[in-house]
Every structure is written in structure tokens, then in C-alpha cells.
Design an enzyme around this catalytic site. Structure first.
Site, PDB file in Angstrom:
ATOM      1  N   ARG A 125       0.881  -1.235  -0.077  1.00 54.19           N
ATOM      2  CA  ARG A 125      -0.090  -0.064   0.089  1.00 54.19           C
ATOM      3  C   ARG A 125       0.966   1.376   0.056  1.00 54.19           C
ATOM      4  O   ARG A 125       2.008   1.153   0.640  1.00 54.19           O
ATOM      5  CB  ARG A 125      -0.843   0.028   1.233  1.00 54.19           C
ATOM      6  CG  ARG A 125      -2.118  -0.923   1.231  1.00 54.19           C
ATOM      7  CD  ARG A 125      -3.239  -0.469   0.114  1.00 54.19           C
ATOM      8  NE  ARG A 125      -4.189  -1.261   0.055  1.00 54.19           N
ATOM      9  CZ  ARG A 125      -4.249  -2.356  -0.631  1.00 54.19           C
ATOM     10  NH1 ARG A 125      -3.418  -2.709  -1.548  1.00 54.19           N
ATOM     11  NH2 ARG A 125      -5.251  -3.140  -0.697  1.00 54.19           N
ATOM     12  N   ASP A 175       4.113  -0.344  -7.070  1.00 57.87           N
ATOM     13  CA  ASP A 175       2.900  -0.657  -7.583  1.00 57.87           C
ATOM     14  C   ASP A 175       1.715  -0.031  -6.806  1.00 57.87           C
ATOM     15  O   ASP A 175       0.610  -0.058  -7.505  1.00 57.87           O
ATOM     16  CB  ASP A 175       2.677  -2.097  -7.599  1.00 57.87           C
ATOM     17  CG  ASP A 175       1.521  -2.741  -8.403  1.00 57.87           C
ATOM     18  OD1 ASP A 175       1.233  -2.336  -9.517  1.00 57.87           O
ATOM     19  OD2 ASP A 175       0.477  -3.240  -7.881  1.00 57.87           O
ATOM     20  N   GLU A 228      -2.560   7.349  -4.982  1.00 59.53           N
ATOM     21  CA  GLU A 228      -3.013   6.866  -6.064  1.00 59.53           C
ATOM     22  C   GLU A 228      -4.366   6.805  -6.588  1.00 59.53           C
ATOM     23  O   GLU A 228      -4.853   6.767  -7.630  1.00 59.53           O
ATOM     24  CB  GLU A 228      -2.475   5.319  -6.159  1.00 59.53           C
ATOM     25  CG  GLU A 228      -3.482   4.486  -5.262  1.00 59.53           C
ATOM     26  CD  GLU A 228      -2.981   2.883  -5.021  1.00 59.53           C
ATOM     27  OE1 GLU A 228      -1.953   2.945  -5.129  1.00 59.53           O
ATOM     28  OE2 GLU A 228      -3.800   2.131  -5.514  1.00 59.53           O
ATOM     29  N   HIS A 256      -0.758  -0.287  -9.612  1.00 59.98           N
ATOM     30  CA  HIS A 256      -1.448  -1.284  -8.788  1.00 59.98           C
ATOM     31  C   HIS A 256      -2.128  -2.338  -9.958  1.00 59.98           C
ATOM     32  O   HIS A 256      -3.351  -2.694  -9.799  1.00 59.98           O
ATOM     33  CB  HIS A 256      -2.873  -0.590  -8.183  1.00 59.98           C
ATOM     34  CG  HIS A 256      -3.085  -1.000  -6.922  1.00 59.98           C
ATOM     35  ND1 HIS A 256      -3.422  -0.598  -5.629  1.00 59.98           N
ATOM     36  CD2 HIS A 256      -3.330  -2.418  -6.320  1.00 59.98           C
ATOM     37  CE1 HIS A 256      -3.805  -1.095  -4.724  1.00 59.98           C
ATOM     38  NE2 HIS A 256      -3.453  -2.270  -5.042  1.00 59.98           N
TER      39      HIS A 256
HETATM   40  P1  NAD Z   1      -1.199 -11.053   5.147  1.00 59.31           P
HETATM   41  O1  NAD Z   1      -2.387 -10.741   6.137  1.00 59.31           O
HETATM   42  O2  NAD Z   1      -1.177 -12.563   4.850  1.00 59.31           O
HETATM   43  O3  NAD Z   1       0.047 -10.685   5.733  1.00 59.31           O
HETATM   44  C1  NAD Z   1       0.535  -9.478   6.237  1.00 59.31           C
HETATM   45  C2  NAD Z   1       1.586  -9.630   7.250  1.00 59.31           C
HETATM   46  O4  NAD Z   1       2.078  -8.392   7.810  1.00 59.31           O
HETATM   47  C3  NAD Z   1       1.292 -10.606   8.338  1.00 59.31           C
HETATM   48  O5  NAD Z   1       2.505 -11.383   8.617  1.00 59.31           O
HETATM   49  C4  NAD Z   1       1.437  -9.483   9.842  1.00 59.31           C
HETATM   50  O6  NAD Z   1       1.749 -10.277  10.996  1.00 59.31           O
HETATM   51  C5  NAD Z   1       2.267  -8.505   9.064  1.00 59.31           C
HETATM   52  N1  NAD Z   1       2.196  -7.414  10.035  1.00 59.31           N
HETATM   53  C6  NAD Z   1       0.901  -6.787  10.405  1.00 59.31           C
HETATM   54  N2  NAD Z   1       1.040  -5.585  11.118  1.00 59.31           N
HETATM   55  C7  NAD Z   1       2.429  -5.358  11.178  1.00 59.31           C
HETATM   56  C8  NAD Z   1       3.234  -4.330  11.642  1.00 59.31           C
HETATM   57  N3  NAD Z   1       2.945  -3.412  12.380  1.00 59.31           N
HETATM   58  N4  NAD Z   1       4.733  -4.570  11.403  1.00 59.31           N
HETATM   59  C9  NAD Z   1       5.143  -5.674  10.753  1.00 59.31           C
HETATM   60  N5  NAD Z   1       4.372  -6.681  10.147  1.00 59.31           N
HETATM   61  C10 NAD Z   1       2.940  -6.455  10.356  1.00 59.31           C
HETATM   62  O7  NAD Z   1      -1.515 -10.044   3.943  1.00 59.31           O
HETATM   63  P2  NAD Z   1      -0.974 -10.514   2.520  1.00 59.31           P
HETATM   64  O8  NAD Z   1      -2.080 -11.372   1.718  1.00 59.31           O
HETATM   65  O9  NAD Z   1       0.205 -11.070   2.466  1.00 59.31           O
HETATM   66  O10 NAD Z   1      -1.132  -9.114   1.807  1.00 59.31           O
HETATM   67  C11 NAD Z   1      -0.108  -8.021   2.340  1.00 59.31           C
HETATM   68  C12 NAD Z   1      -0.868  -6.744   1.649  1.00 59.31           C
HETATM   69  O11 NAD Z   1      -0.402  -6.723   0.371  1.00 59.31           O
HETATM   70  C13 NAD Z   1      -2.235  -6.369   1.761  1.00 59.31           C
HETATM   71  O12 NAD Z   1      -2.386  -5.816   3.182  1.00 59.31           O
HETATM   72  C14 NAD Z   1      -2.314  -5.343   0.719  1.00 59.31           C
HETATM   73  O13 NAD Z   1      -2.249  -3.964   1.366  1.00 59.31           O
HETATM   74  C15 NAD Z   1      -1.300  -5.726  -0.157  1.00 59.31           C
HETATM   75  N6  NAD Z   1      -1.849  -6.265  -1.493  1.00 59.31           N
HETATM   76  C16 NAD Z   1      -1.533  -5.405  -2.611  1.00 59.31           C
HETATM   77  C17 NAD Z   1      -1.829  -6.154  -3.932  1.00 59.31           C
HETATM   78  C18 NAD Z   1      -1.776  -5.295  -5.242  1.00 59.31           C
HETATM   79  O14 NAD Z   1      -2.307  -5.368  -6.154  1.00 59.31           O
HETATM   80  N7  NAD Z   1      -0.635  -4.385  -5.265  1.00 59.31           N
HETATM   81  C19 NAD Z   1      -3.006  -7.129  -3.881  1.00 59.31           C
HETATM   82  C20 NAD Z   1      -3.143  -7.731  -2.756  1.00 59.31           C
HETATM   83  C21 NAD Z   1      -2.551  -7.068  -1.380  1.00 59.31           C
END
Ligand code: NAD
Length: 332
Positions: free
Chosen positions: A234, A258, A263, A295
Site C-alpha cells: 500500500r 505498484d 494513487e 496497482h
Molecule cells: P497477510 O495478512 O497474509 O500478511 C500481512 C503480514 O503483515 C502478516 O504476517 C502480519 O503479521 C504483518 N504485519 C501486520 N502488522 C504489522 C506491523 N505493524 N509490522 C510488521 N508486520 C506487520 O496479508 P497478504 O495477503 O500477504 O497481503 C499483504 C498486503 O499486500 C495487503 O495488506 C495489501 O495491502 C497488499 N496487496 C496488494 C495488492 C496489489 O495488487 N498491489 C494485492 C493484494 C494485496
């Protein structure tokens, strides 16, 4: 049920129509959901939104007065929804928790390789019949230290791919992934140590108050000179103005994004006939070592199919008076 899709794109409609099989009434609208467009939902049972729609308190109030109480997110992230207000207004909100973590992870790797091996520059050169190699020197990924910030579904896949390249892995997360440590030898360290030691840093935490600007001037000062920074998570995780300073002084040697903190209103739209008003992204676009995609990390056939299936599954559960396991805020 009648579902109004805000911010609907041609690339997703086919997947939704095929997954629906005529069960629900699907209405695809181009505008984003915001306070000005919320009334377009009048008469719908369900509103479906994507990452750059706005479901803040005032918008939810407008949707509620238009008679809508069901919100089906076509994303995993829900930082654009005021869940507390949604709950107070009696909304039911469901997301698509995982549609293809591989899609996003592989895009993060694509950004790394394209930046490292200067693929865009090389491609443009060849099209100009310039076959010179000057300025195209990259580095071996093998043996480099990669720092993965956030080792959930996406971060863990990125870590596995980088392990396959022969990178040493450093990780930072509030929760350790023991399977990842076992299978890759990854080491969990503080964010400071990760910043000080990594050649490549890739961000995979959600955007939360605790992670807003997790990469800022202080963190960038701790990084190795010439570090590669990748953000497919994000935009708000990185203070963009601080990143621009880091690029100007050479601390950041490569930036692949991305996502961008401003955005909303830019990404997913075609402005090719207009004048770009956003000075910050305009500055980013001037650096030869910055690669921006709009994105699109999620954008694979597999992911679109899964998004359509899960979104419609959530709606079908509601239509049958059931709860879905993907519910974020249940009706009181
Ligand atoms: P997930 O929930 O499986 O993993 C997120 C990780 O972040 C977890 O392990 C969690 O413990 C950790 N986390 C939470 N708070 C934290 C903190 N304060 N410090 C350190 N680590 C912390 O999520 P995911 O499926 O791996 O997705 C991650 C992110 O990717 C989503 O939240 C979304 O913002 C982003 N995303 C982007 C796209 C894109 O098209 N660019 C698509 C899907 C998701």
C-alpha cells in the site's frame, strides 16, 4: 440480488459474468464510490467496491440512506472502509481475503528484475536500434541480502522465490513465520537491522496506523547506499517525499512501486490526453531508477477468477440469509 459494482473495469467483467452464471443481477459502473456517487446505488441490494473506492463514514451514511446494507469488497485490503461506522449502521461487509498471493509476489519479483537488469531502458534502446550496453549493468541476485517486511501470505511467497535465487533472507514482522524460517533459513531481525543490512527491501504488511510511513526519512538514512526498495503493498507504507530525497542523495538506488500514497483518482484511469496534476508522482517519474506500475500486481487471470468467485459466494451467502466466513463486520 442486484449488485452495483463501482470502479468496474473491462478486465474484471468477463470473470464476474462467467462466475455468476445469471444468478445475480450485475450492474457495472465506471465511477468510483464516493460521497458524490453513492446515490447511484439506490435500488441495489449490494454494493461492490475495489481498492480505490471510498467507504468512509459519510459515504456509508449515504449508502445506508439509499437502502444499501451489504458491501462486498473485491479486495483483500479494507483500509478504505470505515468498519466501525459500517457496523454502527448495520452494514455487513465481506472481503476476498486471498485471491492469489502468488500474483502479487511474482509482480514484486518482476519489479526487482526489471529494475536490476534495466529491462525497460534496454527495451526502449533496442526499439531505437541502439544496441549499446552502456548503463545497463545489473547485479547478481544470488548472494544478496533481501529484507522482507511482512511475512504473511504474499511476503512468505516472495521470500521463497528470493531463497530460490540464492538470496540471504532477513525478515521483519510482528508475528514470526516458523515454517518460513525452517524452509529457507530466514532470520527475523528488527526493522532497523533489516534496513541496515539489506541490499533489497520489499514491503508486504497491510496499511495500518502502526505501519503508516514504516519507511520514512529515518529508516531510509539507516539503509545501505544504493538499496533497492520495492512496494507492492500500500502506498501509505512509504513517505514518498522522503523516498524522493533518498533517490536524490543515492541512498535508494532503485525504487519499484505498484502502489502510491496518492494513487486514488490517478491509478486505474486514462489521463493520456490531459495534464498530470500530481507533482510528486511527476517527480518520481523523472528518475531513471524508478519503476512504477499502476496497482496491477493482483492482475492475473487466476486472481480475477478467484476474486469473482469469492465476491459472488459472499453475496450468495447473504442472499440465503447466511453469514460468510469472509465477513469483516457483522450486522448487530
Ligand atoms: P497477510 O495478512 O497474509 O500478511 C500481512 C503480514 O503483515 C502478516 O504476517 C502480519 O503479521 C504483518 N504485519 C501486520 N502488522 C504489522 C506491523 N505493524 N509490522 C510488521 N508486520 C506487520 O496479508 P497478504 O495477503 O500477504 O497481503 C499483504 C498486503 O499486500 C495487503 O495488506 C495489501 O495491502 C497488499 N496487496 C496488494 C495488492 C496489489 O495488487 N498491489 C494485492 C493484494 C494485496
Amino acid at each position: 440480488m442486484k449488485i452495483i459494482f463501482f470502479d468496474a473495469h473491462a478486465f474484471e467483467q468477463e470473470a464476474f459474468e462467467s462466475a455468476n452464471g445469471g444468478v445475480h443481477e450485475l450492474v457495472f459502473l465506471k465511477p468510483n464510490l464516493n460521497a458524490q456517487t453513492a446515490d447511484l446505488a439506490r435500488g441495489a441490494d449490494v454494493v461492490s467496491i475495489f481498492v480505490n473506492d471510498n467507504a468512509s463514514a459519510d459515504v456509508l451514511e449515504k449508502l445506508a440512506s439509499a437502502g444499501v446494507k451489504l458491501l462486498a469488497l473485491r479486495s483483500a485490503g479494507f483500509n478504505h472502509v470505515d468498519l466501525k461506522r459500517a457496523q454502527e449502521l448495520g452494514f455487513r461487509v465481506a472481503n476476498v481475503p486471498a485471491y492469489s498471493p502468488y500474483a502479487v509476489a511474482e509482480h514484486a519479483i518482476a519489479l526487482m528484475l526489471a529494475l536490476n537488469r534495466k529491462l525497460i531502458r534496454a527495451h526502449n534502446r533496442i526499439r531505437d536500434l541502439n544496441f549499446s550496453l552502456d548503463g545497463l549493468v545489473g547485479f547478481d541476485m544470488h548472494g544478496k541480502t533481501a529484507g522482507v517486511v511482512g511475512t504473511g501470505k504474499i511476503g512468505a511467497i516472495v521470500a521463497h522465490i528470493l531463497h530460490g535465487f540464492g538470496c540471504k533472507l532477513l525478515c521483519y514482522d510482528v508475528q514470526e513465520n516458523t515454517e518460513l524460517v525452517k524452509s529457507t533459513g530466514a532470520k527475523y531481525v528488527s526493522l532497523e537491522e533489516l534496513c541496515r543490512t539489506s541490499d533489497i527491501i520489499t514491503l508486504h504488511t497491510p496499511l495500518l496506523p502502526a505501519t503508516k510511513y514504516i519507511i520514512n526519512a529515518e529508516r531510509i538514512r539507516q539503509m545501505k547506499h544504493g538499496v533497492m526498495l520495492i512496494n507492492t503493498s500500500r502506498g501509505g507504507l512509504v513517505n514518498t517525499l522522503d523516498a524522493i530525497e533518498g533517490l536524490k542523495n543515492g541512498t535508494i538506488g532503485y525504487l519499484g512501486i505498484d502502489v502510491y500514497e496518492q494513487e486514488q483518482g490517478i491509478f486505474f484511469h486514462d489521463y493520456s490526453d490531459t495534464v498530470l496534476q500530481d507533482e510528486v508522482i511527476a517527480r518520481l517519474m523523472t528518475f531513471p531508477n524508478v519503476l512504477i506500475t499502476g496497482h496491477q500486481a493482483f492482475l492475473t487471470h487466476t486472481a480475477l477468477h478467484n476474486i469473482a468467485e469469492t465476491t459472488l459466494y459472499n453475496v450468495s451467502c447473504w442472499a440465503e440469509g447466511k453469514e460468510t466466513e469472509n465477513e469483516l463486520a457483522a450486522k448487530k
